[in-house]
Design a protein around this motif. Structure first.
Motif, PDB file in Angstrom:
ATOM      1  N   VAL A   1      24.161  69.901  63.876  1.00  0.00           N
ATOM      2  CA  VAL A   1      24.775  70.862  62.972  1.00  0.00           C
ATOM      3  C   VAL A   1      24.266  72.244  63.369  1.00  0.00           C
ATOM      4  O   VAL A   1      23.058  72.476  63.385  1.00  0.00           O
ATOM      5  N   VAL A   2      25.194  73.140  63.709  1.00  0.00           N
ATOM      6  CA  VAL A   2      24.847  74.517  64.037  1.00  0.00           C
ATOM      7  C   VAL A   2      25.495  75.402  62.983  1.00  0.00           C
ATOM      8  O   VAL A   2      26.699  75.319  62.746  1.00  0.00           O
ATOM      9  N   VAL A   3      24.681  76.242  62.345  1.00  0.00           N
ATOM     10  CA  VAL A   3      25.163  77.112  61.277  1.00  0.00           C
ATOM     11  C   VAL A   3      24.943  78.556  61.709  1.00  0.00           C
ATOM     12  O   VAL A   3      23.863  78.908  62.194  1.00  0.00           O
ATOM     13  N   GLY A   4      25.987  79.369  61.551  1.00  0.00           N
ATOM     14  CA  GLY A   4      25.882  80.771  61.917  1.00  0.00           C
ATOM     15  C   GLY A   4      26.593  81.669  60.920  1.00  0.00           C
ATOM     16  O   GLY A   4      27.256  81.203  59.992  1.00  0.00           O
ATOM     17  N   THR A   5      26.449  82.944  61.138  1.00  0.00           N
ATOM     18  CA  THR A   5      27.078  83.948  60.281  1.00  0.00           C
ATOM     19  C   THR A   5      28.379  84.416  60.923  1.00  0.00           C
ATOM     20  O   THR A   5      28.765  83.943  61.997  1.00  0.00           O
ATOM     21  N   GLU A   6      29.035  85.348  60.294  1.00  0.00           N
ATOM     22  CA  GLU A   6      30.295  85.903  60.812  1.00  0.00           C
ATOM     23  C   GLU A   6      30.110  86.460  62.224  1.00  0.00           C
ATOM     24  O   GLU A   6      30.987  86.341  63.072  1.00  0.00           O
ATOM     25  N   GLU A   7      28.954  87.059  62.493  1.00  0.00           N
ATOM     26  CA  GLU A   7      28.698  87.677  63.796  1.00  0.00           C
ATOM     27  C   GLU A   7      28.624  86.663  64.934  1.00  0.00           C
ATOM     28  O   GLU A   7      28.903  86.985  66.078  1.00  0.00           O
ATOM     29  N   ASN A   8      28.219  85.452  64.649  1.00  0.00           N
ATOM     30  CA  ASN A   8      28.083  84.463  65.721  1.00  0.00           C
ATOM     31  C   ASN A   8      28.841  83.168  65.434  1.00  0.00           C
ATOM     32  O   ASN A   8      28.416  82.101  65.810  1.00  0.00           O
ATOM     33  N   LYS A   9      29.985  83.315  64.792  1.00  0.00           N
ATOM     34  CA  LYS A   9      30.788  82.126  64.499  1.00  0.00           C
ATOM     35  C   LYS A   9      31.428  81.601  65.785  1.00  0.00           C
ATOM     36  O   LYS A   9      31.692  82.357  66.721  1.00  0.00           O
ATOM     37  N   PRO A  10      31.699  80.305  65.833  1.00  0.00           N
ATOM     38  CA  PRO A  10      32.335  79.735  67.025  1.00  0.00           C
ATOM     39  C   PRO A  10      33.783  80.218  67.158  1.00  0.00           C
ATOM     40  O   PRO A  10      34.475  80.422  66.164  1.00  0.00           O
ATOM     41  N   GLN A  11      34.190  80.438  68.377  1.00  0.00           N
ATOM     42  CA  GLN A  11      35.568  80.849  68.648  1.00  0.00           C
ATOM     43  C   GLN A  11      36.479  79.628  68.539  1.00  0.00           C
ATOM     44  O   GLN A  11      36.128  78.537  68.976  1.00  0.00           O
ATOM     45  N   ILE A  12      37.643  79.834  67.974  1.00  0.00           N
ATOM     46  CA  ILE A  12      38.628  78.758  67.864  1.00  0.00           C
ATOM     47  C   ILE A  12      39.482  78.785  69.117  1.00  0.00           C
ATOM     48  O   ILE A  12      40.118  79.779  69.429  1.00  0.00           O
ATOM     49  N   SER A  13      39.439  77.692  69.863  1.00  0.00           N
ATOM     50  CA  SER A  13      40.217  77.648  71.101  1.00  0.00           C
ATOM     51  C   SER A  13      41.575  76.999  70.853  1.00  0.00           C
ATOM     52  O   SER A  13      41.802  76.351  69.833  1.00  0.00           O
ATOM     53  N   SER A  14      42.450  77.164  71.803  1.00  0.00           N
ATOM     54  CA  SER A  14      43.805  76.624  71.659  1.00  0.00           C
ATOM     55  C   SER A  14      43.837  75.099  71.717  1.00  0.00           C
ATOM     56  O   SER A  14      44.809  74.490  71.284  1.00  0.00           O
ATOM     57  N   ILE A  15      42.780  74.492  72.234  1.00  0.00           N
ATOM     58  CA  ILE A  15      42.789  73.027  72.326  1.00  0.00           C
ATOM     59  C   ILE A  15      42.310  72.368  71.027  1.00  0.00           C
ATOM     60  O   ILE A  15      42.391  71.169  70.890  1.00  0.00           O
ATOM     61  N   GLN A  16      41.823  73.174  70.099  1.00  0.00           N
ATOM     62  CA  GLN A  16      41.372  72.608  68.833  1.00  0.00           C
ATOM     63  C   GLN A  16      42.568  72.290  67.931  1.00  0.00           C
ATOM     64  O   GLN A  16      43.587  72.964  67.976  1.00  0.00           O
ATOM     65  N   LYS A  17      42.386  71.244  67.136  1.00  0.00           N
ATOM     66  CA  LYS A  17      43.420  70.831  66.195  1.00  0.00           C
ATOM     67  C   LYS A  17      42.919  71.058  64.780  1.00  0.00           C
ATOM     68  O   LYS A  17      41.716  71.040  64.523  1.00  0.00           O
ATOM     69  N   ASN A  18      43.841  71.272  63.880  1.00  0.00           N
ATOM     70  CA  ASN A  18      43.491  71.535  62.477  1.00  0.00           C
ATOM     71  C   ASN A  18      43.464  70.243  61.678  1.00  0.00           C
ATOM     72  O   ASN A  18      44.227  69.309  61.940  1.00  0.00           O
ATOM     73  N   VAL A  19      42.589  70.236  60.676  1.00  0.00           N
ATOM     74  CA  VAL A  19      42.497  69.116  59.749  1.00  0.00           C
ATOM     75  C   VAL A  19      42.049  69.685  58.407  1.00  0.00           C
ATOM     76  O   VAL A  19      41.307  70.656  58.358  1.00  0.00           O
ATOM     77  N   THR A  20      42.543  69.094  57.318  1.00  0.00           N
ATOM     78  CA  THR A  20      42.122  69.507  55.984  1.00  0.00           C
ATOM     79  C   THR A  20      41.215  68.421  55.424  1.00  0.00           C
ATOM     80  O   THR A  20      41.594  67.248  55.368  1.00  0.00           O
ATOM     81  N   LEU A  21      40.017  68.827  55.016  1.00  0.00           N
ATOM     82  CA  LEU A  21      39.070  67.878  54.452  1.00  0.00           C
ATOM     83  C   LEU A  21      39.474  67.543  53.015  1.00  0.00           C
ATOM     84  O   LEU A  21      40.246  68.266  52.396  1.00  0.00           O
ATOM     85  N   LYS A  22      38.937  66.472  52.469  1.00  0.00           N
ATOM     86  CA  LYS A  22      39.277  66.047  51.112  1.00  0.00           C
ATOM     87  C   LYS A  22      38.941  67.098  50.072  1.00  0.00           C
ATOM     88  O   LYS A  22      39.577  67.169  49.023  1.00  0.00           O
ATOM     89  N   ASN A  23      37.954  67.957  50.373  1.00  0.00           N
ATOM     90  CA  ASN A  23      37.583  69.007  49.426  1.00  0.00           C
ATOM     91  C   ASN A  23      38.433  70.264  49.597  1.00  0.00           C
ATOM     92  O   ASN A  23      38.156  71.292  49.004  1.00  0.00           O
ATOM     93  N   GLY A  24      39.490  70.174  50.424  1.00  0.00           N
ATOM     94  CA  GLY A  24      40.433  71.272  50.604  1.00  0.00           C
ATOM     95  C   GLY A  24      40.055  72.279  51.682  1.00  0.00           C
ATOM     96  O   GLY A  24      40.824  73.196  51.957  1.00  0.00           O
ATOM     97  N   ILE A  25      38.909  72.125  52.291  1.00  0.00           N
ATOM     98  CA  ILE A  25      38.465  73.062  53.329  1.00  0.00           C
ATOM     99  C   ILE A  25      39.219  72.782  54.627  1.00  0.00           C
ATOM    100  O   ILE A  25      39.346  71.630  55.046  1.00  0.00           O
ATOM    101  N   GLU A  26      39.734  73.859  55.218  1.00  0.00           N
ATOM    102  CA  GLU A  26      40.404  73.758  56.518  1.00  0.00           C
ATOM    103  C   GLU A  26      39.343  73.717  57.612  1.00  0.00           C
ATOM    104  O   GLU A  26      38.404  74.516  57.605  1.00  0.00           O
TER     105      GLU A  26
END
Length: 167
Positions: free
Chosen positions: A95-120
Motif C-alpha cells: 500500500v503506497v499512500v501519497g498526497t495530491e503532489e505525488n499521486k500516481p498518474q492514470i495511464s491509458s491501460i488502466q481500467k475503471n471499477v466502482t467499489l461497493k462503497n461508491g469510490i471510483e
C-alpha cells in the motif's frame, strides 16, 4: 593433535574453498534482514510520521487476502509505503499512500471499477501484480497485490476487498 581434528580442519578448509561463503550464509542473511529492519519502521510508526507530515488521517486496510508473516512501513519523499508479506505463499500486499503532489498518474491501460462503497478506482494488471489506484479523504492510494498462482480475476477481487476495507 589427533588425526580426527586434523581431518576436520582439512575438510572444513576444502569445503570453504569449494563453496566460498557457504559457512557464513546464515550470518549474511541475518545482516541482510537487519539492514531491511533498519530501513523500515513499524507500520504504526510510519503511519504516525506520515500523518504528522501531511496533516491527514491514513485509512489502513482492515482485511488481507492472506495472513501476513511480516509487515513493515516506511516514509519516503512524503509517501507512505506499507508492505505485508506471507513467506509461505510468497504473496505480498503493498500500500503506497501519497498526497495530491505525488499521486500516481492514470495511464491509458488502466481500467475503471466502482467499489461497493461508491469510490471510483482504476486498476491495471501487470505480469506479477494487480494495482488499484483510488482517492479517499484527500489522499491517494496505490494498492498492489501479487498474483503468485492466483488468477488475475481473483487477485483483482481480493484487491477490491482490501480497498473497500480501508478504514
Amino acid at each position: 593433535m589427533s588425526s580426527k581434528i586434523i581431518r576436520l580442519i582439512i575438510i572444513t578448509g576444502l569445503f570453504s574453498i569449494l563453496f566460498p561463503g557457504a559457512l557464513f550464509a546464515s550470518g549474511r542473511q541475518n545482516i541482510e534482514a537487519f539492514s531491511l529492519a533498519v530501513q523500515n519502521q513499524s507500520i504504526k510508526q510510519a503511519v504516525n510520521e506520515f500523518q504528522k507530515r501531511v496533516a491527514k488521517n491514513v485509512n489502513l486496510p482492515q482485511v488481507s487476502p492472506f495472513s501476513p508473516t511480516s509487515a513493515s512501513g516506511s516514509v519516503n519523499d512524503n509517501m507512505l509505503e506499507l508492505e505485508y508479506i506471507n513467506d509461505t505463499t510468497k504473496r505480498m500486499l503493498k500500500v503506497v499512500v501519497g498526497t495530491e503532489e505525488n499521486k500516481p498518474q492514470i495511464s491509458s491501460i488502466q481500467k475503471n471499477v466502482t467499489l461497493k462503497n461508491g469510490i471510483e478506482a482504476h486498476y491495471v494488471i501487470k505480469r506479477s501484480f494487480v494495482h488499484l489506484n483510488l482517492e479517499k479523504n484527500g489522499l491517494h492510494y496505490n494498492i498492489g497485490l501479487s498474483k503468485n498462482g492466483v488468477s488475475e480475476e481473483d487477485t483483482l477481487n481480493e484487491l477490491m476487498l482490501v480497498a473497500e476495507s480501508l478504514n
